[in-house]
Design a protein around this motif. Structure first.
Motif, PDB file in Angstrom:
ATOM      1  N   SER A   1       0.835  -1.214   0.032  1.00 30.54           N
ATOM      2  CA  SER A   1      -0.149   0.109   0.025  1.00 30.54           C
ATOM      3  C   SER A   1       0.829   1.207  -0.059  1.00 30.54           C
ATOM      4  CB  SER A   1      -0.875   0.102   1.030  1.00 30.54           C
ATOM      5  OG  SER A   1      -0.153  -0.139   2.204  1.00 30.54           O
ATOM      6  N   HIS A   2       2.147   1.042   0.266  1.00 32.57           N
ATOM      7  CA  HIS A   2       2.839   2.337   0.353  1.00 32.57           C
ATOM      8  C   HIS A   2       3.575   2.833  -0.965  1.00 32.57           C
ATOM      9  CE1 HIS A   2       5.820   5.315   2.446  1.00 32.57           C
ATOM     10  NE2 HIS A   2       6.484   4.765   1.563  1.00 32.57           N
ATOM     11  N   CYS A   3       4.123   1.732  -1.590  1.00 32.91           N
ATOM     12  CA  CYS A   3       4.698   1.950  -2.875  1.00 32.91           C
ATOM     13  C   CYS A   3       3.909   1.437  -3.901  1.00 32.91           C
ATOM     14  CB  CYS A   3       6.182   1.362  -2.853  1.00 32.91           C
ATOM     15  SG  CYS A   3       5.926  -0.466  -3.048  1.00 32.91           S
ATOM     16  N   HIS A   4       2.781   0.946  -3.707  1.00 28.07           N
ATOM     17  CA  HIS A   4       1.745   0.698  -4.724  1.00 28.07           C
ATOM     18  C   HIS A   4       2.459  -0.663  -5.579  1.00 28.07           C
ATOM     19  CE1 HIS A   4      -0.582   3.835  -3.697  1.00 28.07           C
ATOM     20  NE2 HIS A   4       0.561   4.972  -3.934  1.00 28.07           N
ATOM     21  N   GLY A   5       3.123  -1.376  -4.898  1.00 23.57           N
ATOM     22  CA  GLY A   5       3.781  -2.801  -5.782  1.00 23.57           C
ATOM     23  C   GLY A   5       4.971  -2.346  -6.431  1.00 23.57           C
ATOM     24  N   THR A   6       5.440  -1.077  -6.624  1.00 30.89           N
ATOM     25  CA  THR A   6       6.600  -1.070  -7.397  1.00 30.89           C
ATOM     26  C   THR A   6       7.752  -1.557  -6.581  1.00 30.89           C
ATOM     27  OG1 THR A   6       6.938   1.321  -6.608  1.00 30.89           O
ATOM     28  CG2 THR A   6       5.543   1.076  -8.542  1.00 30.89           C
ATOM     29  N   GLY A   7       7.735  -1.417  -5.257  1.00 32.39           N
ATOM     30  CA  GLY A   7       9.100  -1.750  -4.397  1.00 32.39           C
ATOM     31  C   GLY A   7       9.930  -0.564  -4.367  1.00 32.39           C
ATOM     32  N   ALA A   8       9.751   0.477  -4.660  1.00 32.88           N
ATOM     33  CA  ALA A   8      10.496   1.543  -4.755  1.00 32.88           C
ATOM     34  C   ALA A   8       9.996   2.710  -3.625  1.00 32.88           C
ATOM     35  CB  ALA A   8      10.787   2.279  -6.175  1.00 32.88           C
TER      36      ALA A   8
ATOM     37  N   LYS B   1      15.049   1.136  -1.949  1.00 31.21           N
ATOM     38  CA  LYS B   1      13.675   0.203  -1.705  1.00 31.21           C
ATOM     39  C   LYS B   1      12.738   0.983  -0.851  1.00 31.21           C
ATOM     40  CE  LYS B   1      16.647  -4.014  -2.422  1.00 31.21           C
ATOM     41  NZ  LYS B   1      17.177  -5.161  -1.919  1.00 31.21           N
ATOM     42  N   CYS B   2      11.337   0.271  -0.863  1.00 33.64           N
ATOM     43  CA  CYS B   2      10.424   0.958   0.086  1.00 33.64           C
ATOM     44  C   CYS B   2      10.729   0.513   1.730  1.00 33.64           C
ATOM     45  CB  CYS B   2       9.094   0.273  -0.431  1.00 33.64           C
ATOM     46  SG  CYS B   2       7.713   0.582   0.347  1.00 33.64           S
ATOM     47  N   ARG B   3      10.328   1.382   2.187  1.00 32.43           N
ATOM     48  CA  ARG B   3      10.777   1.011   3.818  1.00 32.43           C
ATOM     49  C   ARG B   3       9.759   0.116   4.254  1.00 32.43           C
ATOM     50  NH1 ARG B   3       8.913   6.279   3.900  1.00 32.43           N
ATOM     51  NH2 ARG B   3       6.790   6.780   4.870  1.00 32.43           N
ATOM     52  N   GLN B   4       8.539   0.002   3.790  1.00 34.42           N
ATOM     53  CA  GLN B   4       7.478  -0.779   4.266  1.00 34.42           C
ATOM     54  C   GLN B   4       7.556  -2.178   3.678  1.00 34.42           C
ATOM     55  OE1 GLN B   4       3.616   0.983   4.855  1.00 34.42           O
ATOM     56  NE2 GLN B   4       2.399  -0.797   3.917  1.00 34.42           N
ATOM     57  N   CYS B   5       7.517  -2.534   2.389  1.00 36.35           N
ATOM     58  CA  CYS B   5       7.970  -3.735   2.125  1.00 36.35           C
ATOM     59  C   CYS B   5       9.328  -4.375   1.672  1.00 36.35           C
ATOM     60  CB  CYS B   5       7.113  -4.047   0.832  1.00 36.35           C
ATOM     61  SG  CYS B   5       7.605  -2.984  -0.644  1.00 36.35           S
ATOM     62  N   GLY B   6      10.448  -3.454   1.923  1.00 35.85           N
ATOM     63  CA  GLY B   6      11.654  -3.927   1.773  1.00 35.85           C
ATOM     64  C   GLY B   6      12.173  -4.089   0.286  1.00 35.85           C
ATOM     65  N   GLY B   7      11.319  -3.438  -0.626  1.00 44.33           N
ATOM     66  CA  GLY B   7      11.646  -3.722  -2.106  1.00 44.33           C
ATOM     67  C   GLY B   7      11.008  -4.698  -2.584  1.00 44.33           C
ATOM     68  N   THR B   8      10.210  -5.593  -2.048  1.00 47.71           N
ATOM     69  CA  THR B   8       9.240  -6.685  -2.897  1.00 47.71           C
ATOM     70  C   THR B   8       8.131  -6.171  -3.556  1.00 47.71           C
ATOM     71  OG1 THR B   8       7.975  -7.164  -0.971  1.00 47.71           O
ATOM     72  CG2 THR B   8      10.228  -8.180  -0.745  1.00 47.71           C
ATOM     73  N   GLY B   9       7.750  -5.109  -3.043  1.00 46.38           N
ATOM     74  CA  GLY B   9       6.412  -4.580  -3.571  1.00 46.38           C
ATOM     75  C   GLY B   9       5.045  -5.325  -3.180  1.00 46.38           C
TER      76      GLY B   9
ATOM     77  N   ALA C   1       0.196 -12.150  -5.063  1.00 47.18           N
ATOM     78  CA  ALA C   1       0.798 -11.070  -5.944  1.00 47.18           C
ATOM     79  C   ALA C   1       2.234 -11.272  -6.282  1.00 47.18           C
ATOM     80  CB  ALA C   1       0.370  -9.593  -5.253  1.00 47.18           C
ATOM     81  N   GLY C   2       2.580 -11.200  -7.500  1.00 46.90           N
ATOM     82  CA  GLY C   2       3.901 -10.952  -7.898  1.00 46.90           C
ATOM     83  C   GLY C   2       4.696  -9.938  -7.382  1.00 46.90           C
ATOM     84  N   HIS C   3       5.983 -10.059  -7.046  1.00 45.14           N
ATOM     85  CA  HIS C   3       6.992  -9.017  -6.631  1.00 45.14           C
ATOM     86  C   HIS C   3       7.249  -7.934  -7.563  1.00 45.14           C
ATOM     87  CE1 HIS C   3       8.866 -11.349  -3.029  1.00 45.14           C
ATOM     88  NE2 HIS C   3       7.862 -11.530  -3.136  1.00 45.14           N
ATOM     89  N   ASN C   4       6.985  -6.629  -7.430  1.00 40.35           N
ATOM     90  CA  ASN C   4       7.444  -5.469  -8.056  1.00 40.35           C
ATOM     91  C   ASN C   4       6.634  -5.588  -9.189  1.00 40.35           C
ATOM     92  OD1 ASN C   4      10.553  -6.924  -7.273  1.00 40.35           O
ATOM     93  ND2 ASN C   4       9.715  -4.834  -6.474  1.00 40.35           N
ATOM     94  N   LYS C   5       5.215  -5.681  -9.068  1.00 37.79           N
ATOM     95  CA  LYS C   5       4.084  -5.472 -10.071  1.00 37.79           C
ATOM     96  C   LYS C   5       4.303  -6.591 -10.966  1.00 37.79           C
ATOM     97  CE  LYS C   5       2.579  -0.686  -9.807  1.00 37.79           C
ATOM     98  NZ  LYS C   5       2.285   0.355 -10.379  1.00 37.79           N
ATOM     99  N   GLY C   6       4.576  -7.996 -10.502  1.00 39.76           N
ATOM    100  CA  GLY C   6       4.699  -8.982 -11.362  1.00 39.76           C
ATOM    101  C   GLY C   6       3.366  -9.696 -11.575  1.00 39.76           C
ATOM    102  N   ILE C   7       3.317 -10.727 -11.960  1.00 42.52           N
ATOM    103  CA  ILE C   7       2.001 -11.482 -12.310  1.00 42.52           C
ATOM    104  C   ILE C   7       1.582 -12.267 -11.126  1.00 42.52           C
ATOM    105  CG2 ILE C   7       0.985 -13.313 -13.792  1.00 42.52           C
ATOM    106  CD1 ILE C   7       3.433 -12.695 -15.738  1.00 42.52           C
TER     107      ILE C   7
END
Length: 384
Positions: free
Chosen positions: A153-160, A208-216, A246-252
């Motif tokens: 919810s913080h990076c909207h799945g980008t991981g950034a 990397k996103c502080r909430q998901c650690g970059g996984t998205g 959900a896939g990492h970093n807006k994956g499938i």
């Protein structure tokens, strides 16, 4: 190497089997020995492959004709397909995905052999659904609250973090793969593999996103509606694409596999798409005839006329009053099979006993020779 078995024997069908019978037999075996249901079981995996090889030949009219005429080798030394020892699971699912109803049928083997930048795919989830025969007869939509990976919810799945985005991976230069060159006795050998720095995506996150650690992704819940088609049976697995993790970093997104269980019914016994109903008939109706009501799985009741002198063991078949075939695996509905039993009371009043005693020695209550022979034959067949 084990000797090949006859393809008809592998699927458990005879040589005159129809295309629908072959398809149904293969699907039954594939469900039984599917890798998702037998993790780590090599014997089950080999049986799964063996069935796929048999189906590959027998469901194709031309290949089947060649097999019937020439055996395993075909007219030109083969069928141009695969064999059970060398098959890849991805190949099987890509060839016969329609048998299972999705990307990989039951899930878990969906990947591909492509190279280059890849999207991360979320893992699959498994659910179990218990269904009544009434629900199976019509199909039903079930709602599940599923705990799973959802986009952060913080990076909207980008991981950034803060929209910092990504940059080209310095290791693979955006290709998603790396090439290894080694010296062998045959000369220089090159092999390709997924880039370990970007995991095949071709890009790395700058900040990397502080909430998901970059996984998205993060843990969450989602209410998922799953449509169960009419006619499903115990042991079937329904694949629901895109509703898994959900896939990492807006994956499938992964898939959900729904395992079907049947709740035992108090009135009917299921036999494939037929339903069996045991009718307990009172003696006067059996002797004199009359109308009786037979319940159906559709919720209605059918009035059926019983002939005078109806014998225990008589079977009635009400066409089309059973369960529907699963779409794509047969046509129409099964039948409702009524097995007739005659109830004999355990206790009688004095008047009832006297009435029966009056008829005890009547020829009509003794049974004719044909009836006696019929009863004897039924008992003989039972004990043999």
């Amino acid at each position: 190497m084990a000797q090949k078995r006859d393809y008809y024997e592998v699927l458990g069908v005879d040589k005159n089997a129809t295309e629908d019978q072959i398809k149904k037999a293969y699907r039954t075996i594939a469900i039984k020995y599917h890798p998702d249901r037998n993790p780590g079981n090599k014997e089950a995996e080999e049986k799964f492959k063996e069935a796929a090889e048999a189906y590959d030949v027998l469901h194709d009219p031309q290949k089947r004709q060649q097999y019937d005429q020439f055996g395993f080798n075909g007219p030109q030394g083969g069928f141009g397909g695969f064999n059970a020892t060398s098959m890849n699971m991805d190949d099987i699912f890509s060839m016969f995905g329609d048998i299972f109803g999705g990307r990989a049928g039951f899930g878990g083997f969906g990947g591909s052999s492509h190279r280059g930048p890849q999207q991360h795919r979320g893992s699959d989830l498994r659910l179990k659904v218990r269904l009544t025969l009434e629900e199976i007869s019509t199909g039903v939509t079930k709602k599940f609250k599923v705990r799973k990976d959802i986009p952060c919810s913080h990076c909207h799945g980008t991981g950034a973090e803060d929209g910092s985005g990504t940059e080209i991976c310095p290791t693979c230069h955006g290709s998603g793969v790396i090439t290894h060159t080694t010296q062998s006795i045959f000369g220089m050998m090159q092999t390709q593999g997924t880039c370990p720095n970007c995991n095949g995506s071709g890009h790395v996150i700058k900040n990397k996103c502080r909430q998901c650690g970059g996984t998205g992704v993060e843990k969450g819940e989602e209410v998922v509606e799953i449509k169960i088609p009419a006619g499903v049976a115990e042991g079937m697995i329904i694949n629901v694409p895109g509703k898994g993790n959900a896939g990492h970093n807006k994956g499938i997104n992964g898939d959900i596999q729904v395992f079907v269980e049947e709740i035992e019914d108090e009135r009917f016994i299921r036999d494939d798409n037929d339903l069996i109903y045991n009718l307990l008939l009172d003696f006067p109706t059996a002797a004199l005839g009359g109308d009786v009501e037979i319940p159906t799985i559709q919720g209605t009741k059918l009035r059926v006329k019983m002939e005078p002198g109806t014998q225990p063991g008589k079977t009635l078949r009400l066409r089309g009053k059973g369960l529907p075939a699963v779409q794509g695996y047969g046509r129409g509905n099964g039948d409702l099979v009524v097995n007739v039993s005659v109830y004999v009371p355990k206790t009688l009043s004095r008047e009832e006993k006297e009435a029966i005693e009056r008829f005890k020695h009547s020829d009509h209550f003794q049974g004719d020779a044909a009836t006696k022979r019929s009863i004897f034959q039924r008992f003989k067949n039972y004990f043999n």
